[in-house]
Design an enzyme around this catalytic site. Structure first.
Site, PDB file in Angstrom:
ATOM      1  CE  LYS A   1      14.707  -9.904 -11.357  1.00 49.58           C
ATOM      2  NZ  LYS A   1      14.756  -9.042 -10.232  1.00 49.58           N
TER       3      LYS A   1
ATOM      4  CE  LYS B   1      11.794  -1.756  -6.294  1.00 46.07           C
ATOM      5  NZ  LYS B   1      12.568  -2.643  -7.082  1.00 46.07           N
TER       6      LYS B   1
ATOM      7  CG  ASN C   1       1.743   0.502   4.155  1.00 47.91           C
ATOM      8  OD1 ASN C   1       1.720  -0.440   3.818  1.00 47.91           O
ATOM      9  ND2 ASN C   1       2.787   1.201   3.896  1.00 47.91           N
ATOM     10  N   GLY C   2      -0.082  -1.684   5.894  1.00 45.48           N
ATOM     11  CA  GLY C   2       0.482  -2.573   6.631  1.00 45.48           C
ATOM     12  C   GLY C   2      -0.716  -3.385   7.266  1.00 45.48           C
TER      13      GLY C   2
ATOM     14  CG  HIS D   1      20.733 -36.368  -8.304  1.00 47.25           C
ATOM     15  ND1 HIS D   1      21.299 -37.623  -8.248  1.00 47.25           N
ATOM     16  CD2 HIS D   1      21.846 -35.559  -8.893  1.00 47.25           C
ATOM     17  CE1 HIS D   1      22.671 -37.784  -8.503  1.00 47.25           C
ATOM     18  NE2 HIS D   1      23.056 -36.448  -8.821  1.00 47.25           N
TER      19      HIS D   1
ATOM     20  NE  ARG E   1       4.637   1.895  -1.236  1.00 46.94           N
ATOM     21  CZ  ARG E   1       5.512   1.827  -0.064  1.00 46.94           C
ATOM     22  NH1 ARG E   1       6.385   2.403  -0.315  1.00 46.94           N
ATOM     23  NH2 ARG E   1       5.178   1.601   0.929  1.00 46.94           N
TER      24      ARG E   1
ATOM     25  CD  GLU F   1      17.906 -11.352  -9.584  1.00 46.83           C
ATOM     26  OE1 GLU F   1      17.378 -12.176  -8.597  1.00 46.83           O
ATOM     27  OE2 GLU F   1      17.500 -10.346  -9.977  1.00 46.83           O
TER      28      GLU F   1
ATOM     29  CD  GLU G   1      10.744  -9.900 -10.101  1.00 49.66           C
ATOM     30  OE1 GLU G   1      11.796  -9.919  -9.926  1.00 49.66           O
ATOM     31  OE2 GLU G   1       9.873  -9.495  -9.386  1.00 49.66           O
TER      32      GLU G   1
ATOM     33  CB  CYS H   1      -0.976   0.211   1.219  1.00 47.79           C
ATOM     34  SG  CYS H   1      -2.085  -1.296   1.443  1.00 47.79           S
TER      35      CYS H   1
ATOM     36  CD1 TRP I   1      -0.160  -5.315  -3.713  1.00 46.21           C
ATOM     37  CD2 TRP I   1       0.341  -6.273  -1.883  1.00 46.21           C
ATOM     38  NE1 TRP I   1       0.482  -6.722  -4.050  1.00 46.21           N
ATOM     39  CE2 TRP I   1       0.695  -7.128  -2.711  1.00 46.21           C
ATOM     40  CE3 TRP I   1       0.314  -6.696  -0.509  1.00 46.21           C
ATOM     41  CZ2 TRP I   1       1.631  -8.233  -2.538  1.00 46.21           C
ATOM     42  CZ3 TRP I   1       0.952  -7.826  -0.324  1.00 46.21           C
ATOM     43  CH2 TRP I   1       1.460  -8.488  -1.078  1.00 46.21           C
TER      44      TRP I   1
HETATM   45  C1  F6R Z   1      12.600  -9.370  -7.258  1.00 49.62           C
HETATM   46  C2  F6R Z   1      12.558  -8.384  -6.117  1.00 49.62           C
HETATM   47  C3  F6R Z   1      12.201  -8.896  -4.566  1.00 49.62           C
HETATM   48  C4  F6R Z   1      13.039  -8.279  -3.655  1.00 49.62           C
HETATM   49  C5  F6R Z   1      12.714  -8.736  -2.232  1.00 49.62           C
HETATM   50  C6  F6R Z   1      13.545  -8.170  -1.129  1.00 49.62           C
HETATM   51  O1  F6R Z   1      12.917  -8.484  -8.323  1.00 49.62           O
HETATM   52  O2  F6R Z   1      12.876  -7.176  -6.126  1.00 49.62           O
HETATM   53  O3  F6R Z   1      12.578 -10.419  -4.865  1.00 49.62           O
HETATM   54  O4  F6R Z   1      14.463  -8.320  -3.921  1.00 49.62           O
HETATM   55  O5  F6R Z   1      11.505  -8.471  -2.032  1.00 49.62           O
HETATM   56  O6  F6R Z   1      13.333  -6.603  -1.259  1.00 49.62           O
HETATM   57  P1  F6R Z   1      14.466  -5.708  -0.571  1.00 49.62           P
HETATM   58  O7  F6R Z   1      15.602  -5.723  -1.402  1.00 49.62           O
HETATM   59  O8  F6R Z   1      13.817  -4.295  -0.590  1.00 49.62           O
HETATM   60  O9  F6R Z   1      14.633  -6.345   0.899  1.00 49.62           O
END
Ligand code: F6R
Length: 610
Positions: free
Chosen positions: A485, A605, A100-101, A504, A27, A481, A488, A2, A76
């Site tokens: 990527k 985010k 938020n939260g 395996h 976000r 990674e 997502e 949020c 959110w």
């Molecule tokens: C993926 C992504 C997430 C963040 C994770 C940790 O692209 O951005 O997997 O890496 O949510 O977030 P931070 O780095 O803000 O603790």
């Protein structure tokens, strides 16, 4: 997650709220709304499920509230589905709030309020807080907020308007971030400073349980004992342009292209006399030389940066590194104590699980080093030592430039540690450091040279249902990674696998419907990885090989369906350039599938709740 905004000042409040909410779109959210004191000092609320464009349409159709003080929100969904009625702001007769939260004890409070005759129209925990504020309202907003803060548990931030005080808004937070912005004759609240950069760079960080009162021309604060306090005014060093697309179609591709600068900004100030120097955070050679082991704790992409760090540190500094997922670490009774170093990596510095892991580590006597992008964030403030990644604001949900700066810091750390431990000579450390300093040019070159092939390969992947990434050693750390990527932003299922582990079990999944992306940049492992590529190819898989030009020479024609070739550099540093085709491939696959890579569905985010 949020997003909260609020405004008091001479401008058209509805417009300010919508524009600041637009800045928080990154976000992640599924509904939005605003509440403004109108010309008659009545609170008018407009909210809508879906994107901000729905809210804008509604404001145009219904007529936007005309006024100068108000609050806004992007939601959110956590408690209750995304819908108009569950969207914020939420109101009780004398109070309107955005939140938020999570309010952990909202069920209990709801039962209490229901017993007092209150009724609820939404499924949210937020409405419970609005009703509770109304229930305890004693004519003084500050004592009312304080009473409610004593009753609610959880981590949250609130923007509040009281119907009887049309000249002001209130803000309070516990755990979830909230800032108070100030400019000449106007003030703001926001979940994050990027929301208000177009109006001001001056802001205060609200601390836990402090209450802020904002009018057009004043902001004041009280601490949790309700004593007035003076707070330090901060100035954001991110400018508005940094948080805009600057001609790129999406933030994700803009941020991919910003990586050369992000690396040099992060690395160069930490080099003295050709050697890494992390004295700024208190990590001296004396401290480093006594380290026996390291635990890296993080989530998602940040955790993957920790995986690269593990391979590099263990390889050159010979110190064991354990990498842990924060949400597991915090509930696993981890073996951490005095004399241990825990490294928390986080772009936002607000990730709830990473913050909890930090607190647990400190409680148990470990020293915590945070590698964080957002200045002044909770993780940065609570850690014993901080190294900031200087990536600038990362707006796209999928992390790219933050990751590359996180691994750059891990390299600096590994080189300095190796020097302290005496596992590399000063000359070798200088050589590695100089190679790291040259990375921005290499990154720029690779971004340009792989664009076309990634676009092409991305177009071939759009119909895939599932993909596998494989690699060995550093290439395995990297393929984790790459896989994250892709999934997502493209919504294609994918997994990363240590190439040698395929036989395996996982190889049973391989058929002509399952493309495999193999990363092969390490010359000592190339033959092993290629034999795994041959195994999947002979079972029908289409293979996309990401390899260096020198490895490519060793690979027979026909082994891969598509090759993405990047220049060979120092192999320890290969993840810095080899991640680029994986990011760019994910980007184009997402765009080719008609997705918005900046705001992937269901993702936020900054994950400030568990
Ligand atoms: C993926 C992504 C997430 C963040 C994770 C940790 O692209 O951005 O997997 O890496 O949510 O977030 P931070 O780095 O803000 O603790």
């Amino acid at each position: 997650m949020c997003g909260i905004v609020g405004y008091a000042g001479p401008r058209d409040c509805s417009e300010v709220l919508v524009s600041t909410l637009t800045n928080l779109e990154y976000r992640g959210y599924d509904s939005a709304g605003i509440a403004v004191f109108d010309e008659k000092n009545i609170i008018e609320t407009v909210k809508s499920e879906g994107k901000l464009s729905n809210l804008k349409n509604k404001l145009e159709t219904l007529g936007k509230p005309e006024g100068h003080i108000g609050i806004g929100h992007t939601r959110w969904a956590t408690h209750g589905e995304p819908s108009d009625v569950n969207s914020h702001p939420h109101s009780a007769p004398r109070v309107t709030i955005v939140h938020n939260g999570i309010i952990e004890n909202y069920q209990e409070l709801k039962e209490f309020l229901t017993g007092k005759g209150k009724t609820f129209i939404s499924e949210t925990d937020t409405e419970v807080v609005a009703q509770l504020l109304d229930y305890y309202y004693d004519g003084d907003p500050i004592t009312t907020i304080d009473k409610v803060m004593g009753e609610v548990t959880g981590s949250f931030a609130l923007g509040i308007m009281f119907a009887e005080f049309p000249d002001r808004i209130y803000a309070v937070r516990r755990e979830s971030p909230l800032i108070v912005g100030v400019a000449d004759g106007e003030s703001f609240i926001a979940s994050d400073v990027t929301a208000i950069l177009q109006y001001t760079k001056n802001y205060y960080l609200l601390e836990h349980d402090e209450i802020a009162t904002l009018t057009r021309d004043s902001v004041s604060f009280v601490d949790k004992y309700l004593n007035p306090i003076e707070k330090e005014l901060k100035v954001a060093d991110w400018d508005r342009e940094a948080a805009q697309k600057a001609g790129y179609p999406h933030f994700m591709i803009k941020e991919i292209n910003e990586q050369p600068t992000a690396i040099s900004t992060t690395v160069n100030p930490r080099i003295r006399g050709g050697l890494p120097n992390l004295d700024e955070c208190g990590l001296t050679l004396d401290i480093l030389k006594d380290l026996k082991s390291i635990t890296v704790v993080a989530c998602g992409t940040a955790m993957h940066a920790g995986m690269v760090g593990k391979y590099v540190i263990e390889d050159i500094a010979r110190v064991p590194v354990n990498v842990d997922i924060a949400s597991e670490f915090r509930y696993r009774n981890p073996i951490i104590g005095e004399g241990d170093l825990v490294i928390i990596i986080s772009q936002s510095g607000e990730t709830a699980d990473s913050l909890a892991a930090l607190r647990l580590s400190k409680q148990r006597g470990a020293k915590v080093l945070a590698i964080v992008n957002a200045k002044g964030s909770s993780i940065a403030r609570e850690a014993d030592m901080v190294i900031y990644t200087l990536a600038g604001p990362e707006i796209a949900v999928a992390s790219t430039k933050a990751y590359i700066t996180q691994i750059s810091v891990m390299y600096l750390f590994a080189f300095e540690l190796a020097l302290a431990k005496g596992t590399v000579s000063t000359a070798e450390c200088k050589r590695l450091t100089s190679a790291l300093q040259k990375m921005p040019e290499a990154v720029k070159y690779v971004i340009e040279s792989v664009d076309e092939i990634c676009q092409y390969v991305g177009s071939k992947l759009i119909t895939a249902d599932s993909l596998l990434y494989i690699g060995r050693g550093l290439d395995y750390a990297l393929s984790m990674e790459g896989s994250l990527k892709l999934k997502e932003v493209s919504y294609i299922h994918s997994e990363s696998y240590a190439a040698g582990e395929l036989k395996h079990g996982t190889i049973s999944l391989i058929d002509d419907e399952m493309p495999v992306i193999a990363v092969a940049t390490q010359s000592d492992l190339i033959e092993k990885t290629i034999s795994n590529v041959v195994e999947v190819k002979s079972r029908g898989a289409k293979v996309i090989l990401v390899c260096t030009d020198s490895c490519a020479n060793k690979i027979k024609d026909g082994i891969a369906d598509y090759k993405i070739i990047i220049p060979h550099i120092d192999e320890l540093l290969m993840p810095i350039t080899a991640v680029l085709p994986l990011q760019i491939l994910a980007y184009y696959t997402s765009v080719n599938r008609g997705n918005n890579p900046d705001q992937p569905r269901n993702l936020a985010k900054s994950v400030t709740v568990e």
